[in-house]
Design an enzyme around this catalytic site. Structure first.
Site: not given
Length: 278
Positions: A132, A145
């Site tokens: 990410s 996350y």
């Protein structure tokens, strides 16, 4: 003989786009997802939708074995399945934090453990891990996350050196903000269920507004799920041992600020980009 890709998270978003891209490029594809009935594309003798829950080691092993049984071998393992959570860390339930790590980190690691002996036995191959933008430049209010994805990013960079003598290449795909995925709708859908202490309320609303504005009026052209899929496809055709594949002008700028500027410059930029309006 056509090469075979084993892809997790294939029912939607990045995973679905990647399964389609590899199939269109002539690969055999093991398209894994929790419910194979979610696959809504035309059937193909080169694509096998199959059940896999990345939080269950037995599911991972049985799915991989079924993929090998269908196409004789696997040449590329692509870890895409993942979940996100937008929340205040102070009030994020422990079960949510654990699920994030089970899905985003431990699932990919378990699949790699299963796949590595097979890849080695067949002369090598590729492992591609989707991390990410937040792996390198973390987004606020997504701490758990970010940590799970950063751990996968760091792990991938490390283990590539262990696997290189076995002709197994490890690649990292780092997409920026992709508004065509379900992230923004999920953020808004989850908002009423969030436990937001009053001390955080103004900042949470500021960040929600940020996502909505960038989805509606992006300051730079933003990538699509198909762009990410093409980067993944390019990565398994690359023999130059390139590790990171950054997708999106926004992420390129974040990487530049993180790695090509001084610490004071980066700190000042990150406060302008993400900091609370005081």
């Amino acid at each position: 003989m056509a090469r075979t890709a084993f892809i997790t998270g294939s029912s939607t978003g990045f995973g679905k786009a990647t399964a389609v891209a590899f199939c269109d490029a002539g690969w055999n594809v093991v398209a894994t997802m929790r419910n194979p009935q979610d696959w809504d594309r035309e059937p193909s003798d080169r694509l096998l939708p199959i059940a896999l829950d990345v939080t269950e080691p037995t599911s991972i092993r049985s799915a991989f074995e079924a993929g090998v049984a269908a196409f004789a071998r696997v040449d590329a393992v692509i870890n895409i399945a993942g979940i996100a959570a937008f929340s205040v860390f102070e009030t994020t339930p422990d079960k949510v934090v654990r699920l994030l790590f089970e899905t985003n980190l431990f699932g990919p690691l378990e699949l790699m453990r299963v796949a590595i002996p097979h890849l080695r036995e067949h002369g090598g191959g590729h492992i591609v891990n989707l991390t990410s933008a937040s792996s390198i430049v973390p987004e606020p209010l997504m701490a758990a996350y970010n940590a799970s994805k950063a751990a996968l990013d760091n792990f991938s960079e490390t283990v590539r050196l262990e696997l290189a003598p076995q002709n197994i290449e490890v690649k990292i795909i780092e997409p920026g903000f992709v508004p065509t995925t379900a992230l923004v709708p999920k953020l808004y859908a989850s908002a009423p269920t969030l436990d937001i202490p009053p001390a955080y309320a103004a900042y949470v609303q500021q960040r929600m507004n940020f996502f909505a504005q960038h989805a509606a009026e992006p300051p730079v052209p933003l990538p699509t799920a198909e762009d990410v899929a093409q980067a993944i496809l390019a990565s398994v055709n690359d023999d130059a041992r390139r590790l990171r594949w950054v997708v999106g002008e926004d992420q390129n700028e974040r990487m530049r600020m993180k790695w090509s500027t001084s610490e004071p410059e980066y700190t000042a930029w990150s406060w302008r980009e993400f900091g609370p309006a005081l």
